[in-house]
Design a protein around this motif. Structure first.
Motif, PDB file in Angstrom:
ATOM      1  N   SER A   1       0.838  -1.209   0.000  1.00  0.00           N
ATOM      2  CA  SER A   1       0.000   0.000   0.000  1.00  0.00           C
ATOM      3  C   SER A   1       0.869   1.255   0.000  1.00  0.00           C
ATOM      4  O   SER A   1       0.560   2.235  -0.687  1.00  0.00           O
ATOM      5  CB  SER A   1      -0.954   0.007   1.197  1.00  0.00           C
ATOM      6  OG  SER A   1      -0.233   0.144   2.401  1.00  0.00           O
ATOM      7  N   HIS A   2       1.977   1.235   0.742  1.00  0.00           N
ATOM      8  CA  HIS A   2       2.881   2.383   0.742  1.00  0.00           C
ATOM      9  C   HIS A   2       3.528   2.575  -0.631  1.00  0.00           C
ATOM     10  O   HIS A   2       3.679   3.717  -1.096  1.00  0.00           O
ATOM     11  CB  HIS A   2       3.953   2.228   1.815  1.00  0.00           C
ATOM     12  CG  HIS A   2       3.430   2.314   3.217  1.00  0.00           C
ATOM     13  ND1 HIS A   2       2.576   3.295   3.658  1.00  0.00           N
ATOM     14  CD2 HIS A   2       3.651   1.520   4.294  1.00  0.00           C
ATOM     15  CE1 HIS A   2       2.287   3.122   4.920  1.00  0.00           C
ATOM     16  NE2 HIS A   2       2.922   2.033   5.342  1.00  0.00           N
ATOM     17  N   LEU A   3       3.900   1.481  -1.271  1.00  0.00           N
ATOM     18  CA  LEU A   3       4.483   1.588  -2.613  1.00  0.00           C
ATOM     19  C   LEU A   3       3.461   2.145  -3.593  1.00  0.00           C
ATOM     20  O   LEU A   3       3.801   2.952  -4.473  1.00  0.00           O
ATOM     21  CB  LEU A   3       4.985   0.223  -3.083  1.00  0.00           C
ATOM     22  CG  LEU A   3       6.261  -0.280  -2.406  1.00  0.00           C
ATOM     23  CD1 LEU A   3       6.592  -1.697  -2.888  1.00  0.00           C
ATOM     24  CD2 LEU A   3       7.426   0.642  -2.699  1.00  0.00           C
ATOM     25  N   GLN A   4       2.210   1.733  -3.447  1.00  0.00           N
ATOM     26  CA  GLN A   4       1.134   2.266  -4.298  1.00  0.00           C
ATOM     27  C   GLN A   4       1.017   3.774  -4.093  1.00  0.00           C
ATOM     28  O   GLN A   4       0.876   4.528  -5.057  1.00  0.00           O
ATOM     29  CB  GLN A   4      -0.192   1.574  -3.960  1.00  0.00           C
ATOM     30  CG  GLN A   4      -1.324   1.941  -4.868  1.00  0.00           C
ATOM     31  CD  GLN A   4      -1.291   1.141  -6.146  1.00  0.00           C
ATOM     32  OE1 GLN A   4      -0.654   0.108  -6.202  1.00  0.00           O
ATOM     33  NE2 GLN A   4      -1.979   1.620  -7.153  1.00  0.00           N
ATOM     34  N   SER A   5       1.083   4.213  -2.843  1.00  0.00           N
ATOM     35  CA  SER A   5       1.016   5.653  -2.552  1.00  0.00           C
ATOM     36  C   SER A   5       2.196   6.391  -3.170  1.00  0.00           C
ATOM     37  O   SER A   5       2.034   7.474  -3.743  1.00  0.00           O
ATOM     38  CB  SER A   5       1.011   5.887  -1.037  1.00  0.00           C
ATOM     39  OG  SER A   5      -0.085   5.267  -0.447  1.00  0.00           O
ATOM     40  N   VAL A   6       3.376   5.819  -3.050  1.00  0.00           N
ATOM     41  CA  VAL A   6       4.566   6.456  -3.609  1.00  0.00           C
ATOM     42  C   VAL A   6       4.471   6.518  -5.129  1.00  0.00           C
ATOM     43  O   VAL A   6       4.864   7.519  -5.749  1.00  0.00           O
ATOM     44  CB  VAL A   6       5.836   5.704  -3.154  1.00  0.00           C
ATOM     45  CG1 VAL A   6       7.057   6.156  -3.917  1.00  0.00           C
ATOM     46  CG2 VAL A   6       6.048   5.889  -1.665  1.00  0.00           C
ATOM     47  N   ARG A   7       3.938   5.472  -5.738  1.00  0.00           N
ATOM     48  CA  ARG A   7       3.796   5.474  -7.199  1.00  0.00           C
ATOM     49  C   ARG A   7       2.797   6.527  -7.674  1.00  0.00           C
ATOM     50  O   ARG A   7       2.897   7.026  -8.792  1.00  0.00           O
ATOM     51  CB  ARG A   7       3.362   4.089  -7.676  1.00  0.00           C
ATOM     52  CG  ARG A   7       4.459   3.064  -7.624  1.00  0.00           C
ATOM     53  CD  ARG A   7       4.018   1.732  -8.228  1.00  0.00           C
ATOM     54  NE  ARG A   7       4.964   0.693  -7.898  1.00  0.00           N
ATOM     55  CZ  ARG A   7       4.662  -0.426  -7.257  1.00  0.00           C
ATOM     56  NH1 ARG A   7       3.426  -0.686  -6.902  1.00  0.00           N
ATOM     57  NH2 ARG A   7       5.596  -1.309  -6.978  1.00  0.00           N
ATOM     58  N   SER A   8       1.813   6.845  -6.834  1.00  0.00           N
ATOM     59  CA  SER A   8       0.793   7.810  -7.239  1.00  0.00           C
ATOM     60  C   SER A   8       1.238   9.256  -7.047  1.00  0.00           C
ATOM     61  O   SER A   8       0.540  10.173  -7.486  1.00  0.00           O
ATOM     62  CB  SER A   8      -0.502   7.552  -6.475  1.00  0.00           C
ATOM     63  OG  SER A   8      -0.318   7.836  -5.104  1.00  0.00           O
ATOM     64  N   ILE A   9       2.362   9.499  -6.412  1.00  0.00           N
ATOM     65  CA  ILE A   9       2.839  10.866  -6.170  1.00  0.00           C
ATOM     66  C   ILE A   9       3.006  11.655  -7.474  1.00  0.00           C
ATOM     67  O   ILE A   9       2.571  12.801  -7.551  1.00  0.00           O
ATOM     68  CB  ILE A   9       4.134  10.855  -5.323  1.00  0.00           C
ATOM     69  CG1 ILE A   9       3.794  10.475  -3.890  1.00  0.00           C
ATOM     70  CG2 ILE A   9       4.832  12.212  -5.371  1.00  0.00           C
ATOM     71  CD1 ILE A   9       4.996  10.308  -2.984  1.00  0.00           C
ATOM     72  N   PRO A  10       3.595  11.120  -8.543  1.00  0.00           N
ATOM     73  CA  PRO A  10       3.723  11.911  -9.779  1.00  0.00           C
ATOM     74  C   PRO A  10       2.375  12.278 -10.397  1.00  0.00           C
ATOM     75  O   PRO A  10       2.286  13.246 -11.147  1.00  0.00           O
ATOM     76  CB  PRO A  10       4.505  10.989 -10.722  1.00  0.00           C
ATOM     77  CG  PRO A  10       5.187  10.017  -9.852  1.00  0.00           C
ATOM     78  CD  PRO A  10       4.327   9.863  -8.645  1.00  0.00           C
ATOM     79  N   GLN A  11       1.319  11.560 -10.084  1.00  0.00           N
ATOM     80  CA  GLN A  11       0.007  11.834 -10.653  1.00  0.00           C
ATOM     81  C   GLN A  11      -0.778  12.867  -9.850  1.00  0.00           C
ATOM     82  O   GLN A  11      -1.861  13.282 -10.265  1.00  0.00           O
ATOM     83  CB  GLN A  11      -0.804  10.539 -10.739  1.00  0.00           C
ATOM     84  CG  GLN A  11      -0.152   9.490 -11.609  1.00  0.00           C
ATOM     85  CD  GLN A  11      -0.843   8.143 -11.493  1.00  0.00           C
ATOM     86  OE1 GLN A  11      -1.773   7.986 -10.728  1.00  0.00           O
ATOM     87  NE2 GLN A  11      -0.386   7.182 -12.275  1.00  0.00           N
ATOM     88  N   ILE A  12      -0.260  13.304  -8.731  1.00  0.00           N
ATOM     89  CA  ILE A  12      -0.977  14.230  -7.862  1.00  0.00           C
ATOM     90  C   ILE A  12      -1.299  15.554  -8.565  1.00  0.00           C
ATOM     91  O   ILE A  12      -2.426  16.047  -8.442  1.00  0.00           O
ATOM     92  CB  ILE A  12      -0.213  14.447  -6.534  1.00  0.00           C
ATOM     93  CG1 ILE A  12      -0.301  13.172  -5.697  1.00  0.00           C
ATOM     94  CG2 ILE A  12      -0.745  15.644  -5.765  1.00  0.00           C
ATOM     95  CD1 ILE A  12       0.442  13.208  -4.399  1.00  0.00           C
ATOM     96  N   PRO A  13      -0.379  16.196  -9.308  1.00  0.00           N
ATOM     97  CA  PRO A  13      -0.742  17.453  -9.969  1.00  0.00           C
ATOM     98  C   PRO A  13      -1.934  17.297 -10.921  1.00  0.00           C
ATOM     99  O   PRO A  13      -2.840  18.148 -10.935  1.00  0.00           O
ATOM    100  CB  PRO A  13       0.528  17.847 -10.730  1.00  0.00           C
ATOM    101  CG  PRO A  13       1.636  17.184  -9.994  1.00  0.00           C
ATOM    102  CD  PRO A  13       1.056  15.926  -9.462  1.00  0.00           C
ATOM    103  N   ASN A  14      -1.966  16.221 -11.708  1.00  0.00           N
ATOM    104  CA  ASN A  14      -3.098  15.983 -12.604  1.00  0.00           C
ATOM    105  C   ASN A  14      -4.382  15.763 -11.810  1.00  0.00           C
ATOM    106  O   ASN A  14      -5.451  16.259 -12.190  1.00  0.00           O
ATOM    107  CB  ASN A  14      -2.844  14.773 -13.509  1.00  0.00           C
ATOM    108  CG  ASN A  14      -1.800  15.062 -14.570  1.00  0.00           C
ATOM    109  OD1 ASN A  14      -1.581  16.215 -14.923  1.00  0.00           O
ATOM    110  ND2 ASN A  14      -1.162  14.020 -15.057  1.00  0.00           N
TER     111      ASN A  14
END
Length: 164
Positions: free
Chosen positions: A112-125
């Protein structure tokens, strides 16, 4: 430890302690009957000779089994055990089960933490999309307010029409 130099004082003491422990373990494994036979005087020597012989033979076979097991254990410890399963003693089973459940929990949390880290670049969109959705919602709210006002005016006109 066998590969390291045993001339240092700590290894000399360690080997002495190991020898003493081995001797103590062997003495603890001697049957009490054998100890009592050894303490009996020479009067009963002929009577107990057959028993002594049998007990000594049993003791000898037991010691041979211990030595064979010790050699096999040393061979197993020297030989690398890559990708092989080691037997787990029954006293450790409960701890192993608890350790495995904690490992599974850790892996789930890690995923779950890795999933959160992977989603960080998508936060601006995602923020941009949320801003757009918020703007659309505000427009819809204003339209709804206008409709509500029109409905209330229409209701008032209808009440006046019925009352006349």
């Amino acid at each position: 430890l066998d590969l390291t130099c045993r001339e240092t004082p700590c290894f000399v003491k360690f080997s002495e302690v190991e020898k003493a422990a081995n001797m103590q373990a062997e003495m603890n494994e001697v049957p009490p009957l054998l100890l009592s036979v050894w303490t009996i005087g020479s009067t009963f020597q002929f009577y107990f000779t057959g028993k002594k012989c049998k007990i000594l033979q049993d003791m000898n076979s037991h010691l041979e089994a211990v030595l064979k097991e010790k050699r096999a254990l040393r061979k197993r410890l020297i030989k690398p055990r890559c990708q092989e399963s080691l037997p787990v003693e029954a006293t450790v089973h409960k701890s192993m089960v608890e350790l495995l459940t904690e490992a599974v929990t850790f892996i789930e949390k890690l995923e779950s933490h890795l999933q959160s880290v992977r989603s960080i670049p998508q936060i601006p969109n995602m923020m941009k999309n949320m801003d757009t959705a918020l703007t659309k919602t505000e427009v819809l709210v204003m339209d709804l307010e206008e409709l509500t006002e029109q409905i209330l005016k229409w209701r008032e006109l209808q009440k006046q029409g019925y009352s006349d």
